[in-house]
Enzyme design. Structure first.
Site, PDB file in Angstrom:
ATOM      1  N   LEU A 111       0.838  -1.574  -0.127  1.00  0.00           N
ATOM      2  CA  LEU A 111      -0.405  -0.144  -0.352  1.00  0.00           C
ATOM      3  C   LEU A 111       0.362   1.559  -0.403  1.00  0.00           C
ATOM      4  CD1 LEU A 111      -3.183  -0.703   2.454  1.00  0.00           C
ATOM      5  CD2 LEU A 111      -2.494  -1.285   0.031  1.00  0.00           C
ATOM      6  N   GLY A 156       1.284  -5.309   0.852  1.00  0.00           N
ATOM      7  CA  GLY A 156       0.231  -5.303  -0.175  1.00  0.00           C
ATOM      8  C   GLY A 156       0.410  -5.875  -1.245  1.00  0.00           C
ATOM      9  N   ASN A 180       4.522  -8.003   6.209  1.00  0.00           N
ATOM     10  CA  ASN A 180       5.313  -7.097   8.069  1.00  0.00           C
ATOM     11  C   ASN A 180       3.713  -5.738   8.249  1.00  0.00           C
ATOM     12  OD1 ASN A 180       4.615  -5.321   5.546  1.00  0.00           O
ATOM     13  ND2 ASN A 180       6.828  -4.569   5.651  1.00  0.00           N
ATOM     14  N   GLU A 181       2.939  -5.951   8.293  1.00  0.00           N
ATOM     15  CA  GLU A 181       2.199  -4.931   8.596  1.00  0.00           C
ATOM     16  C   GLU A 181       3.155  -4.064  10.618  1.00  0.00           C
ATOM     17  OE1 GLU A 181       1.112  -6.955   6.705  1.00  0.00           O
ATOM     18  OE2 GLU A 181      -0.543  -5.756   5.521  1.00  0.00           O
TER      19      GLU A 181
HETATM   20  C1  LIG Z   1      -9.431  -2.225  13.099  1.00  0.00           C
HETATM   21  C2  LIG Z   1      -8.218  -2.347  11.947  1.00  0.00           C
HETATM   22  C3  LIG Z   1      -8.971  -2.200  10.716  1.00  0.00           C
HETATM   23  C4  LIG Z   1      -8.696  -2.481   9.395  1.00  0.00           C
HETATM   24  C5  LIG Z   1      -6.730  -2.672   9.304  1.00  0.00           C
HETATM   25  C6  LIG Z   1      -5.878  -2.045  10.127  1.00  0.00           C
HETATM   26  C7  LIG Z   1      -5.074  -1.761   8.998  1.00  0.00           C
HETATM   27  C8  LIG Z   1      -4.362  -2.214   7.923  1.00  0.00           C
HETATM   28  C9  LIG Z   1      -3.580  -2.007   6.895  1.00  0.00           C
HETATM   29  C10 LIG Z   1      -2.920  -2.718   5.951  1.00  0.00           C
HETATM   30  C11 LIG Z   1      -2.362  -2.776   4.861  1.00  0.00           C
HETATM   31  C12 LIG Z   1      -1.291  -2.405   4.780  1.00  0.00           C
HETATM   32  C13 LIG Z   1      -0.439  -2.966   3.777  1.00  0.00           C
HETATM   33  C14 LIG Z   1       0.270  -2.520   3.229  1.00  0.00           C
HETATM   34  O1  LIG Z   1       1.036  -2.958   2.701  1.00  0.00           O
HETATM   35  S1  LIG Z   1       1.385  -1.176   4.195  1.00  0.00           S
HETATM   36  C15 LIG Z   1       2.985  -0.907   3.343  1.00  0.00           C
HETATM   37  C16 LIG Z   1       3.940  -1.802   3.816  1.00  0.00           C
HETATM   38  N1  LIG Z   1       5.224  -2.014   2.993  1.00  0.00           N
HETATM   39  C17 LIG Z   1       6.396  -1.729   3.213  1.00  0.00           C
HETATM   40  O2  LIG Z   1       6.885  -1.548   4.650  1.00  0.00           O
HETATM   41  C18 LIG Z   1       7.570  -1.762   2.289  1.00  0.00           C
HETATM   42  C19 LIG Z   1       8.520  -0.438   2.647  1.00  0.00           C
HETATM   43  N2  LIG Z   1       9.403  -0.534   1.399  1.00  0.00           N
HETATM   44  C20 LIG Z   1      10.316  -1.313   1.004  1.00  0.00           C
HETATM   45  O3  LIG Z   1      10.604  -1.820   2.128  1.00  0.00           O
HETATM   46  C21 LIG Z   1      11.415  -0.672  -0.034  1.00  0.00           C
HETATM   47  O4  LIG Z   1      10.991   0.064  -0.491  1.00  0.00           O
HETATM   48  C22 LIG Z   1      11.875  -1.563  -0.453  1.00  0.00           C
HETATM   49  C23 LIG Z   1      11.800  -3.696  -0.315  1.00  0.00           C
HETATM   50  C24 LIG Z   1      10.028  -2.288  -1.360  1.00  0.00           C
HETATM   51  C25 LIG Z   1      12.393  -1.609  -2.468  1.00  0.00           C
HETATM   52  O5  LIG Z   1      13.557  -0.842  -1.687  1.00  0.00           O
HETATM   53  P1  LIG Z   1      14.523  -0.104  -2.336  1.00  0.00           P
HETATM   54  O6  LIG Z   1      16.205   0.268  -1.978  1.00  0.00           O
HETATM   55  O7  LIG Z   1      14.362  -0.900  -3.755  1.00  0.00           O
HETATM   56  O8  LIG Z   1      13.545   1.430  -2.623  1.00  0.00           O
HETATM   57  P2  LIG Z   1      13.433   2.089  -1.464  1.00  0.00           P
HETATM   58  O9  LIG Z   1      14.443   3.232  -2.011  1.00  0.00           O
HETATM   59  O10 LIG Z   1      13.319   2.157   0.248  1.00  0.00           O
HETATM   60  O11 LIG Z   1      12.324   3.026  -2.017  1.00  0.00           O
HETATM   61  C26 LIG Z   1      12.630   3.974  -3.328  1.00  0.00           C
HETATM   62  C27 LIG Z   1      11.397   5.301  -2.676  1.00  0.00           C
HETATM   63  O12 LIG Z   1       9.682   5.036  -2.690  1.00  0.00           O
HETATM   64  C28 LIG Z   1       9.166   5.482  -1.077  1.00  0.00           C
HETATM   65  N3  LIG Z   1       8.697   4.165  -1.075  1.00  0.00           N
HETATM   66  C29 LIG Z   1       8.747   2.697  -0.319  1.00  0.00           C
HETATM   67  N4  LIG Z   1       7.715   1.603  -0.383  1.00  0.00           N
HETATM   68  C30 LIG Z   1       6.781   2.784  -0.035  1.00  0.00           C
HETATM   69  C31 LIG Z   1       6.003   2.591   0.153  1.00  0.00           C
HETATM   70  N5  LIG Z   1       5.131   1.224   0.708  1.00  0.00           N
HETATM   71  N6  LIG Z   1       4.414   3.390   0.034  1.00  0.00           N
HETATM   72  C32 LIG Z   1       4.801   4.736   0.071  1.00  0.00           C
HETATM   73  N7  LIG Z   1       6.042   5.066  -0.755  1.00  0.00           N
HETATM   74  C33 LIG Z   1       7.434   3.632  -0.845  1.00  0.00           C
HETATM   75  C34 LIG Z   1      11.121   5.188  -0.665  1.00  0.00           C
HETATM   76  O13 LIG Z   1       9.976   6.146   0.431  1.00  0.00           O
HETATM   77  C35 LIG Z   1      11.285   5.608  -1.537  1.00  0.00           C
HETATM   78  O14 LIG Z   1      10.998   7.210  -1.784  1.00  0.00           O
HETATM   79  P3  LIG Z   1      12.432   8.392  -2.072  1.00  0.00           P
HETATM   80  O15 LIG Z   1      13.218   8.278  -0.891  1.00  0.00           O
HETATM   81  O16 LIG Z   1      12.441   8.538  -2.806  1.00  0.00           O
HETATM   82  O17 LIG Z   1      11.257   9.752  -2.015  1.00  0.00           O
END
Ligand SMILES: CC/C=C\C/C=C\CCC/C=C/CC(=O)SCCNC(=O)CCNC(=O)[C@H](O)C(C)(C)COP(=O)(O)OP(=O)(O)OC[C@H]1O[C@@H](n2cnc3c(N)ncnc32)[C@H](O)[C@@H]1OP(=O)(O)O
Length: 305
Positions: A111, A156, A180-181
């Site tokens: 997400l 996601g 990993n939420e």
């Molecule tokens: C009562 C209960 C009711 C309901 C439930 C409640 C809540 C439910 C919530 C629902 C579930 C959520 C699930 C999700 O999907 S949350 C998102 C989780 N994602 C992550 O943890 C992944 C994070 N990203 C990474 O680990 C790395 O980016 C990745 C391994 C994918 C890639 O690594 P790489 O080194 O290639 O890139 P980066 O330099 O890290 O990233 C580049 C730029 O992208 C930005 N970025 C990364 N991930 C995200 C993201 N998920 N969303 C937005 N932006 C993201 C990162 O910050 C970098 O940005 P800049 O620095 O270039 O600006």
């Protein structure tokens, strides 16, 4: 836009749904399975953030996420994915879709955290509806869906892969997959928890969900989160071979069986969609949750520098 599961799409999509599907470079994309990519069909199914390479001869379309840098699931990407899937599904030429990434090293970062931080309840409502819609559409698709996971696949990203019928992961120790939420300070909604349990079992899910485990390929295979781990350059060809195996089964029998296996899980969400949205909105609006997400996002941004 009226969809089978009753979701409403962003105002711009409702007014001009195809406005989200402009700007395609699909005509220039690399050949798909069987070499059929790039023609008018590609133009018809694809969009700005979703490349579609249809091969009418095999009845298989390769659908590639293209939302750089990390295919985070923005409202636009979610919407375009749903529309592209619906179009392929409505064209009886097609019996299977391979979902993969057009971005290097990342299948999907999950997400889009910028959609979950600092927005208003109306936005969260619209966003969560779109998340539900994509899950329902993929999980209940009558097509065979194979995930060709050619990069990191957290949260996601894993949810999309879990909704597929089969998962092939590239053998790269950096390509972790899992939910990993909890590490972000949030919880997994019950319908995604159910999907995890259906795939890897209760005890493994209990551990992995609480710990927010992200599995490297060998462990993902061992726990049953993916079906095959293959060298990176063989992910798509293996996904195509898997697809052929699934398409060898008569559609009607396979589809009925899929419905039988998945209906109860999907129905649990369908029965309480609005309540799930309300839960999500009130949860995500909490100050403590907003703070956790902002800290996580900031860490991600700093990690880069
Ligand atoms: C009562 C209960 C009711 C309901 C439930 C409640 C809540 C439910 C919530 C629902 C579930 C959520 C699930 C999700 O999907 S949350 C998102 C989780 N994602 C992550 O943890 C992944 C994070 N990203 C990474 O680990 C790395 O980016 C990745 C391994 C994918 C890639 O690594 P790489 O080194 O290639 O890139 P980066 O330099 O890290 O990233 C580049 C730029 O992208 C930005 N970025 C990364 N991930 C995200 C993201 N998920 N969303 C937005 N932006 C993201 C990162 O910050 C970098 O940005 P800049 O620095 O270039 O600006």
């Amino acid at each position: 836009m009226a969809l089978a599961s009753g979701v409403r799409f962003p105002a711009r999509a409702l007014l001009r749904p195809w406005s989200l599907l402009r700007d395609t470079t699909l005509g220039r994309s690399e050949p798909a399975a069987g070499g059929g990519g790039g023609g008018d069909g590609a133009r018809l199914f694809g969009s700005q953030r979703v490349l579609v390479e249809p091969d009418a001869a095999s009845g298989v379309a390769v659908m590639k996420f293209r939302n750089p840098p990390v295919n985070s699931l923005s409202l636009e990407l979610l919407t375009e994915l749903v529309i592209s899937l619906e179009k392929v599904e409505n064209d009886k030429t097609f019996r299977g879709v391979i979902l993969t990434s057009a971005c290097p090293r990342v299948f999907s970062a999950g997400l889009d955290l910028t959609e979950l931080c600092g927005r208003n309840p109306a936005h969260y409502t619209e966003y969560w509806k779109a998340v539900q819609e994509l899950w329902l559409r993929t999980y209940l698709s009558s097509l065979v869906l194979v995930a060709a996971i050619n990069g990191a696949c957290p949260a996601g990203g894993c949810i999309i892969a879990l909704a597929c019928d089969c998962r092939v992961l590239a053998d790269n120790p950096k390509y972790h997959i899992g939910l990993n939420e909890t590490l972000l300070g949030i919880t997994t909604p019950f319908w995604l928890k159910d999907t995890y349990v259906n795939t890897i079992g209760h005890r493994a899910s209990e551990q992995a969900l609480q710990l927010g485990s992200l599995f490297p390929p060998s462990e993902a295979l061992q726990v049953g989160l993916v079906d095959q781990v293959v060298p990176e350059d063989q992910v798509l060809s293996t996904a195509l071979s898997e697809m052929a195996r699934w398409l060898a089964v008569p559609d009607h029998a396979r589809q009925l069986t899929k419905t039988m296996m998945r209906k109860a899980t999907a129905d649990r969400l369908l029965r309480q969609r609005d309540a799930d949205i309300q839960n999500f909105v009130s949860f995500i609006c909490r100050d403590s949750i907003q703070k956790s997400l902002q800290v996580y996002l900031e860490k991600l941004r700093q990690r880069k520098g």
